[in-house]
Scaffold this motif. Sequence first.
Motif, PDB file in Angstrom:
ATOM      1  N   ASP A 117     -27.744   0.828 -53.756  1.00  0.00           N
ATOM      2  CA  ASP A 117     -29.180   0.547 -53.801  1.00  0.00           C
ATOM      3  C   ASP A 117     -29.603  -0.294 -52.609  1.00  0.00           C
ATOM      4  O   ASP A 117     -30.699  -0.137 -52.067  1.00  0.00           O
ATOM      5  CB  ASP A 117     -29.516  -0.166 -55.111  1.00  0.00           C
ATOM      6  CG  ASP A 117     -31.017  -0.353 -55.305  1.00  0.00           C
ATOM      7  OD1 ASP A 117     -31.784   0.467 -54.767  1.00  0.00           O
ATOM      8  OD2 ASP A 117     -31.418  -1.303 -55.992  1.00  0.00           O
ATOM      9  N   ASN A 118     -28.726  -1.194 -52.179  1.00  0.00           N
ATOM     10  CA  ASN A 118     -29.041  -2.059 -51.044  1.00  0.00           C
ATOM     11  C   ASN A 118     -29.181  -1.275 -49.749  1.00  0.00           C
ATOM     12  O   ASN A 118     -29.999  -1.620 -48.891  1.00  0.00           O
ATOM     13  CB  ASN A 118     -27.946  -3.125 -50.898  1.00  0.00           C
ATOM     14  CG  ASN A 118     -28.252  -4.139 -49.819  1.00  0.00           C
ATOM     15  OD1 ASN A 118     -27.772  -4.033 -48.699  1.00  0.00           O
ATOM     16  ND2 ASN A 118     -29.065  -5.130 -50.156  1.00  0.00           N
ATOM     17  N   LEU A 119     -28.412  -0.191 -49.615  1.00  0.00           N
ATOM     18  CA  LEU A 119     -28.456   0.602 -48.387  1.00  0.00           C
ATOM     19  C   LEU A 119     -29.337   1.844 -48.506  1.00  0.00           C
ATOM     20  O   LEU A 119     -29.534   2.546 -47.517  1.00  0.00           O
ATOM     21  CB  LEU A 119     -27.037   1.041 -47.994  1.00  0.00           C
ATOM     22  CG  LEU A 119     -26.080  -0.057 -47.528  1.00  0.00           C
ATOM     23  CD1 LEU A 119     -24.751   0.555 -47.115  1.00  0.00           C
ATOM     24  CD2 LEU A 119     -26.672  -0.851 -46.378  1.00  0.00           C
ATOM     25  N   SER A 120     -29.839   2.119 -49.694  1.00  0.00           N
ATOM     26  CA  SER A 120     -30.619   3.338 -49.894  1.00  0.00           C
ATOM     27  C   SER A 120     -31.918   3.302 -49.097  1.00  0.00           C
ATOM     28  O   SER A 120     -32.631   2.297 -49.077  1.00  0.00           O
ATOM     29  CB  SER A 120     -30.928   3.525 -51.380  1.00  0.00           C
ATOM     30  OG  SER A 120     -31.738   4.665 -51.576  1.00  0.00           O
ATOM     31  N   MET A 121     -32.226   4.426 -48.475  1.00  0.00           N
ATOM     32  CA  MET A 121     -33.461   4.540 -47.700  1.00  0.00           C
ATOM     33  C   MET A 121     -34.646   4.916 -48.580  1.00  0.00           C
ATOM     34  O   MET A 121     -35.785   4.951 -48.102  1.00  0.00           O
ATOM     35  CB  MET A 121     -33.282   5.596 -46.605  1.00  0.00           C
ATOM     36  CG  MET A 121     -32.125   5.324 -45.663  1.00  0.00           C
ATOM     37  SD  MET A 121     -32.510   4.114 -44.404  1.00  0.00           S
ATOM     38  CE  MET A 121     -33.297   5.156 -43.193  1.00  0.00           C
ATOM     39  N   ILE A 122     -34.392   5.234 -49.843  1.00  0.00           N
ATOM     40  CA  ILE A 122     -35.476   5.654 -50.728  1.00  0.00           C
ATOM     41  C   ILE A 122     -35.652   4.695 -51.897  1.00  0.00           C
ATOM     42  O   ILE A 122     -36.346   5.015 -52.862  1.00  0.00           O
ATOM     43  CB  ILE A 122     -35.237   7.085 -51.255  1.00  0.00           C
ATOM     44  CG1 ILE A 122     -33.923   7.157 -52.033  1.00  0.00           C
ATOM     45  CG2 ILE A 122     -35.244   8.091 -50.123  1.00  0.00           C
ATOM     46  CD1 ILE A 122     -33.683   8.498 -52.690  1.00  0.00           C
ATOM     47  N   SER A 123     -35.043   3.529 -51.822  1.00  0.00           N
ATOM     48  CA  SER A 123     -35.210   2.532 -52.876  1.00  0.00           C
ATOM     49  C   SER A 123     -36.631   1.980 -52.845  1.00  0.00           C
ATOM     50  O   SER A 123     -37.193   1.734 -51.767  1.00  0.00           O
ATOM     51  CB  SER A 123     -34.199   1.398 -52.687  1.00  0.00           C
ATOM     52  OG  SER A 123     -34.476   0.325 -53.563  1.00  0.00           O
ATOM     53  N   ASP A 124     -37.218   1.778 -54.029  1.00  0.00           N
ATOM     54  CA  ASP A 124     -38.595   1.277 -54.070  1.00  0.00           C
ATOM     55  C   ASP A 124     -38.701  -0.121 -53.468  1.00  0.00           C
ATOM     56  O   ASP A 124     -39.679  -0.446 -52.787  1.00  0.00           O
ATOM     57  CB  ASP A 124     -39.128   1.293 -55.511  1.00  0.00           C
ATOM     58  CG  ASP A 124     -38.202   0.573 -56.482  1.00  0.00           C
ATOM     59  OD1 ASP A 124     -37.068   0.247 -56.096  1.00  0.00           O
ATOM     60  OD2 ASP A 124     -38.617   0.344 -57.631  1.00  0.00           O
TER      61      ASP A 124
END
Length: 290
Positions: free
Chosen positions: A176-183
């Motif tokens: 989640d920390n590296l996700s580019m689509i996390s809100d």
Amino acid sequence: MQTDSEATVQARAIALLPLIVFLTIFLGSGIYHSLIGTEFAFYQVKAPVAALPAIILAALVYRGKLNQGIEEFLKGASHPNLILMFMVFMLAGAFASVSSAIGSVDATVQMGLSVIPPSFVLPMLFVISAFIATAMGTSMGTIAACAPIAFGFTQVTDIDVIYAIGAVVGGAMFGDNLSMISDTTIAATTSQRVQLRDKFRVNVWIAVPASIVTILIYVLSTGSSNAVEYRDFNWLLVLPYIAVFILAFSRLHVLAVLSIGVLLSGLFGLFATAEFDLLKLNTSIYEGFV
């Protein structure tokens, strides 16, 4: 008062197509279910779900690049930053809900078990949770999906429950920390007016070293485990995660990436899962919205 750019826009009949699509899906479904005697006929297909393909079509018929069409939609809806966060939250939820409903999470885990030795179950749980969280953009959704599977592993191996769940939570937080689509990532970068790529570059130097140390600890602390049998899985059910994971690093707008993820999950679910139909797709998308 109209601006020059607004005054030069020519009316096109095709501009009515998104509205026609919405009315066809929503009213058509309601009328059909009324004719066959279904209770709450006009609630079988939810209005937000019917609006989604209309919005996608509107962005596609926009005169200009796809990303520009999405930006125009955000401006027209309300404050662009607020609506962007709202849409990311909804679409990420829809993608997570649909992919879980068609069995993508279980297929991903079975894929991991098929290539990773049983003695590396803990590192595998960490890596798979990280991959799913990066693709879905949500740590909580990943934990909810993977925790029961991790608990199942503890029943057939000598791994303690606390370590298995810890691997899932750690991997989910890392992804989640590296996700580019996390809100939260979208909110942070948009409010500070920085590029997603810049935020990713900074986070890599923080999160990746910690993840490497974590994986090494899991590898060194894992003793001999009983063989864990894996079930046959459908590769098609893993492809939505892979597609979103790859597209998230492209220059495609995050809303387009998530929409493609929802579309692929729905199509592969309809094609590869016998019990998954259009009504279940509608329900899964709406459950992800709320």
